[in-house]
Design an enzyme around this catalytic site. Structure first.
Site, PDB file in Angstrom:
ATOM      1  N   ASN A 117       0.809  -1.157  -0.061  1.00 36.27           N
ATOM      2  CA  ASN A 117      -0.046   0.162  -0.140  1.00 36.27           C
ATOM      3  C   ASN A 117       0.811   1.349  -0.090  1.00 36.27           C
ATOM      4  O   ASN A 117       0.163   2.302  -0.492  1.00 36.27           O
ATOM      5  CB  ASN A 117      -1.168  -0.114   1.183  1.00 36.27           C
ATOM      6  CG  ASN A 117      -2.150  -0.970   0.933  1.00 36.27           C
ATOM      7  OD1 ASN A 117      -2.137  -1.705  -0.003  1.00 36.27           O
ATOM      8  ND2 ASN A 117      -2.910  -1.239   1.908  1.00 36.27           N
ATOM      9  N   ASP A 173     -12.869   4.281  13.915  1.00 38.66           N
ATOM     10  CA  ASP A 173     -12.735   4.157  15.593  1.00 38.66           C
ATOM     11  C   ASP A 173     -13.751   4.895  16.184  1.00 38.66           C
ATOM     12  O   ASP A 173     -14.130   4.396  17.235  1.00 38.66           O
ATOM     13  CB  ASP A 173     -11.180   4.408  15.963  1.00 38.66           C
ATOM     14  CG  ASP A 173     -10.087   3.788  14.838  1.00 38.66           C
ATOM     15  OD1 ASP A 173     -10.610   2.531  14.801  1.00 38.66           O
ATOM     16  OD2 ASP A 173      -9.243   4.552  14.723  1.00 38.66           O
ATOM     17  N   HIS A 200      -4.155   4.722  14.219  1.00 36.04           N
ATOM     18  CA  HIS A 200      -5.340   4.103  13.571  1.00 36.04           C
ATOM     19  C   HIS A 200      -4.906   2.528  13.523  1.00 36.04           C
ATOM     20  O   HIS A 200      -4.894   1.903  12.650  1.00 36.04           O
ATOM     21  CB  HIS A 200      -5.607   4.618  12.113  1.00 36.04           C
ATOM     22  CG  HIS A 200      -6.720   3.982  11.652  1.00 36.04           C
ATOM     23  ND1 HIS A 200      -8.050   3.842  12.230  1.00 36.04           N
ATOM     24  CD2 HIS A 200      -6.853   3.409  10.426  1.00 36.04           C
ATOM     25  CE1 HIS A 200      -8.894   3.150  11.515  1.00 36.04           C
ATOM     26  NE2 HIS A 200      -8.263   2.874  10.424  1.00 36.04           N
TER      27      HIS A 200
END
Length: 338
Positions: A117, A173, A200
């Site tokens: 990614n 979240d 995160h």
């Protein structure tokens, strides 16, 4: 069905489905054919806040765009396929949302996604820096703790870095914290708000239950358990999907909520607050998620951490080393790029 989707968590999301809302936001979704990209694009298409929706991916975008274009809402939809079409997708955009990348599988952490990614995010954000440098950039691609530093370094390389316009979308979240606390206390989740700060991933996710509205009292064992569940909720979904992906629908919902809040703020609405992982001076960590007051130019004011409990102070202290390492990993990736 869509009215039910619009109901919980966040006035911005509810307003975005109301016919009275008017705006002309031009939004691009990069990674629009994926598990998050498709439902996110559907939610954006369904909002009167969006007038133009451009979809980019390396496969299937013409089909996704054709499908969405038949929905009777005002956003004009166009699909773009492959790197040569990316510049046209980005031109004139106000907001770019990036969910592109590979999802987690059982046994993987968000950090395991880094190798794949990181390069995807670096490539896409370089195109953003070139073709829509003034747009708000919302990064969903994990690991967000590293992909936000990557985005910042890429924008710096192109000489167009504005820390007030680059956001790591941690909204899921908050959505999860609101839901789990509401379940625990028998409350309406639409009326619960738990700020979630830090990062995160795993223990960097720090729910500030002491700041929950309405105020809730939990014994320490329940507090520890629900905090752990919020931190590992993504893994809960990965395991439940048994190899068929990660959180896609809830992430799309959370991503849409953040985009609608951002668009509201761009439109001049006052008092719009969302938590997001951004450049920060709130701790000795260069990036940190806290509640932000959003405005026409992105971050208007970082509202900081506020008053917290000793339990939450301890969580911050334990999270910082991991967070700093993830940030450094992202920054080093861009420095070592050819």
């Amino acid at each position: 069905m869509l009215s039910a989707l619009a109901r919980p968590a966040g006035a911005a999301l509810r307003r975005s489905f109301s016919t009275s809302a008017q705006n002309n936001a031009k939004v691009a979704v990069l990674g629009a054919s994926g598990g998050i990209g498709q439902p996110l694009s559907l939610l954006l298409k369904n909002s009167p806040l969006v007038s133009r929706l451009t979809l980019y991916d390396i496969a299937h975008t013409p089909g996704v765009a054709a499908d969405l274009s038949h929905i009777e809402t005002r956003a004009a939809v166009k699909g773009y396929l492959g790197p040569e079409q990316l510049p046209d997708c980005l031109k004139g955009c106000d907001v770019v949302v990036i969910p592109a990348g590979v999802p987690r599988k059982p046994g993987m952490t968000r950090d395991d996604l880094f190798n794949t990614n990181a390069s995807i995010v670096a490539t896409l954000t370089a195109a953003c820096a070139q073709h829509c440098p003034e747009a708000m950039i919302c990064i969903i691609s994990n690991p967000v703790n590293s992909t936000i530093p990557i985005t910042a370094e890429v924008f710096k390389k192109h000489g167009v870095y504005n820390p007030n316009k680059i956001f790591g979308v941690t909204t899921l979240d908050i959505v999860r914290a609101n839901t789990f606390i509401a379940e625990l206390k028998g409350l309406d989740p639409a009326r619960v708000n738990v700020p979630v700060i830090g990062g995160h991933a795993g223990k960097t996710i720090i729910p500030l239950i002491s700041q929950c509205t309405p105020k809730v009292d939990l014994p320490q064992d329940q507090l520890t358990a629900v905090t752990g569940r919020i931190q590992e909720a993504g893994t809960e979904v990965v395991k439940a999907k048994a190899g068929a992906g990660s959180a896609t629908l809830s992430m799309a919902y959370a991503g849409a909520r953040f985009v609608f809040s951002l668009v509201d703020a761009i439109n001049g609405k006052e008092g719009v607050v969302e938590c997001s992982f951004v450049k920060s001076q709130e701790t000795d960590c260069p990036y940190f998620s806290t509640p932000l007051l959003l405005g026409k130019k992105g971050i208007e004011k970082n509202l900081g951490i506020g008053k917290i409990s000793p339990f939450e102070e301890k969580m911050i202290a334990e999270a910082l080393p991991e967070l700093k390492a993830s940030i450094k990993k992202g920054e080093e990736f861009v420095k070592n790029m050819k």
